[in-house]
Write an enzyme that holds these catalytic residues in place. Structure first.
Site, PDB file in Angstrom:
ATOM      1  N   HIS A 340       0.814  -1.219   0.000  1.00  0.00           N
ATOM      2  CA  HIS A 340       0.000   0.000   0.000  1.00  0.00           C
ATOM      3  C   HIS A 340       0.850   1.273   0.000  1.00  0.00           C
ATOM      4  CE1 HIS A 340      -3.249  -2.655   0.526  1.00  0.00           C
ATOM      5  NE2 HIS A 340      -3.371  -2.628   1.824  1.00  0.00           N
ATOM      6  N   ARG A 568       0.063   6.372  20.602  1.00  0.00           N
ATOM      7  CA  ARG A 568       0.566   6.876  19.333  1.00  0.00           C
ATOM      8  C   ARG A 568       1.654   5.983  18.737  1.00  0.00           C
ATOM      9  NH1 ARG A 568      -0.620  12.039  17.671  1.00  0.00           N
ATOM     10  NH2 ARG A 568      -1.913  13.284  19.081  1.00  0.00           N
TER      11      ARG A 568
END
Length: 592
Positions: A340, A568
């Site tokens: 991707h 995160r």
């Protein structure tokens, strides 16, 4: 991209398996050469590409995309009597008759009972039907090992079908019409007998029309070759085209990918293989070349002279729920980064292609991939999410999944710094990161420009000149948008500066629902448009970039840095960015 015109489905010229029916003259200005050997070759010009075709006969008597000639035959100079719809000259009377027939397309979803088929492929086909993008005559077949009836298949897929928000027709009526075109055949993926039975059913539905056939392989990669062998030998079209869509993963490394390609090409030509990466069908990814090549304001800036770094960011706010067994054998680098994100990088960084032709675009992408440095372990950070409790909710760790070994070292997060060694991008870091179980879901490209030389207003930004940097953000998902961060004066008597966004939010500017990526890619495959599909040499170049790194990670048993579910990501990603004097752009809160 293919449009919703019925003319997209005119069948390409095809030749009968009768040795007395010889192509006589020219096709699109090219003389058809004959190689005199036991395995003759014929090069046919179709859709502006030369197609290699070879002799091979299957158990059902169909030629496997083959053309047979006798050694003592040669072209004649008979006058041309017919011109086909695409402007080419018919080679045989049979070809002219075939051209005059109505065409039909049979779409077979191999692995029809799987999640991908139910959640993506069948809904995409229905969306195309709803938008009148499918041809007048078409049939959809599901093929899998599960024992289902036609009605059971229809009930299964009807639960995932939805209509556009801007409904122009009765949704339930369209669903009924679509489901009436859907049928099911149960069989083993490696059984020629089962595929011959499928072939007989397809012929019944094709009802004497010129048949074109599309097979979508929504199955595990270890049975790709068996399914392709059976489909090609026993269920391919005798007179129209046959195409096969192959889902990732395309191998685990250069060696396995090359072996898969060699095996597929025993039964298919390269032009018949459509390697799908659904991210290339995303609206904002397809718009990337439009943004760059049709806007004068951007193209002059698209180089090392003005761009300081490029960031490709992918994050999911969930773990591997339901996919633990598959994911643990591949990991985030193979699952997301090698395909991707690398495909998006190649589209972003490529030179201007000669045209919008598929081969011209893919040629430029290959040049980018071949210009990239092989990844080094020092430029990579890997992580794995761990469980934790937040308030009253407990989040699982990666190894809590019962299908995953307790001491698995598979990365669920990875960040890497890549470089392209060519004149345009020399020295520009391309930072890439992808992860699961992070704080949000997003996919975006962030382009950070260089500081303004001798900036007159640098005193207004304090010591952090990064606050004065312009940034172009292309948000692929969710809430598709393109925005440019600029410096602006805050209204008032003083001189205070602010970072503001010039924002194109798609849902505000274009209220119509954006088509799913699978819709675009399925439509392109049916039309023979290959621009958004991956060519074999692209695949080779991509694996050559990542294979040494993957082997080193596995041989040295590099332990991934743990990070809490919903955070995160690992701290190491920030050290990697700081190594090149970069700050990750998604740390700010300006995602307007």
């Amino acid at each position: 991209m293919a449009t919703c015109s019925s003319s997209s489905f005119i069948s390409p010229s095809s030749f009968n398996n009768d040795p007395t029916q010889l192509p006589k003259t020219l096709q699109k200005g090219l003389l058809l050469p004959i190689r005199r050997s036991n395995i003759p070759l014929l090069h046919i010009h179709s859709n502006s590409h030369l197609r290699k075709q070879f002799q091979s006969k299957c158990s059902n008597g169909y030629p496997l995309n083959a053309v047979h000639f006798q050694d003592d035959l040669s072209p004649t100079n008979e006058p041309v009597k017919n011109i086909l719809k695409d402007g080419t000259v018919p080679s045989t009377e049979a070809e002219a008759e075939a051209e005059a027939k109505e065409t039909t397309i049979s779409i077979t979803v191999v692995g029809a009972s799987g999640d991908l088929a139910k959640k993506k492929i069948f809904p995409a086909l229905f969306a195309l039907f709803y938008e009148d993008c499918l041809p007048k005559h078409f049939t959809v077949f599901g093929y899998a090992r599960s024992k289902l009836t036609d009605e059971e298949l229809r009930n299964m897929i009807s639960r995932t079908l939805t209509c556009r928000i801007d409904k122009r027709e009765n949704c339930s009526d369209k669903m009924v019409q679509f489901l009436q075109r859907c049928f099911y055949h149960s069989g083993q993926y490696g059984s020629e007998e089962n595929f011959l039975e499928l072939d007989r059913k397809l012929k019944e539905k094709e009802a004497g029309r010129l048949p074109n056939r599309l097979f979508y392989l929504s199955i595990p990669p270890n049975i790709f070759v068996d399914a392709v062998r059976c489909a090609s030998c026993c269920a391919s079209s005798a007179t129209g085209w046959t195409r096969v869509i192959v889902e990732k993963p395309f191998g685990r490394d250069s060696e396995s990918s090359g072996e898969l390609t060699r095996c597929l090409k025993q039964y298919l030509t390269e032009d018949q293989i459509f390697r799908i990466d659904h991210y290339l069908g995303k609206e904002l990814v397809e718009n990337l070349s439009v943004l760059r090549f049709s806007n004068l304001v951007f193209e002059p800036l698209w180089s090392r002279q003005y761009i300081r770094n490029v960031q490709l960011i992918f994050s999911e706010d969930f773990g591997v729920e339901g996919r633990g067994g598959y994911f643990d054998s591949y990991g985030i680098i193979r699952d997301i980064m090698q395909n991707h994100l690398l495909q998006i990088l190649a589209l972003f960084a490529m030179e201007t292609p000669v045209s919008l032709d598929a081969e011209d675009i893919r040629n430029e992408k290959v040049k980018v991939l071949r210009s990239m440095r092989t990844l080094q372990l020092d430029d990579v950070v890997v992580g794995q999410y761990k469980g934790h409790t937040k308030g009253s909710k407990t989040y699982p760790s990666y190894t809590d999944d019962p299908t995953i070994p307790n001491h698995s070292l598979t990365a669920t997060f990875a960040a890497a710094a890549l470089f392209i060694d060519n004149a345009r991008w020399d020295g520009v870091p391309f930072l890439m990161k992808a992860g699961k179980a992070l704080h949000n879901r997003r996919a975006e490209i962030r382009v950070q420009f260089r500081h303004v030389p001798g900036n007159l207003y640098k005193g207004k930004f304090g010591m952090d000149m990064d606050e004065a940097t312009n940034e172009l953000v292309i948000r692929v998902q969710p809430d598709e948008a393109i925005y440019l961060t600029i410096n602006n004066k805050i209204p008032g008597l003083g001189m205070r500066l602010d970072r503001s966004n010039l924002n194109l939010l798609y849902k505000a500017r274009y209220p119509r629902e954006i088509p799913d990526a699978y819709e675009r890619l399925l439509l392109d495959a049916m039309a023979g448009e290959r621009r958004l599909f991956i060519r074999s040499d692209e695949l080779d170049a991509a694996w050559a970039l990542f294979t040494p790194l993957l082997k080193e990670l596995e041989e040295k048993k590099i332990a991934p840095e743990l990070y809490p579910y919903g955070s995160r990501g690992p701290v190491g990603e920030h050290y990697l960015a700081a190594k090149y004097n970069i700050r990750w752009g998604d740390l700010t809160s300006d995602d307007s």
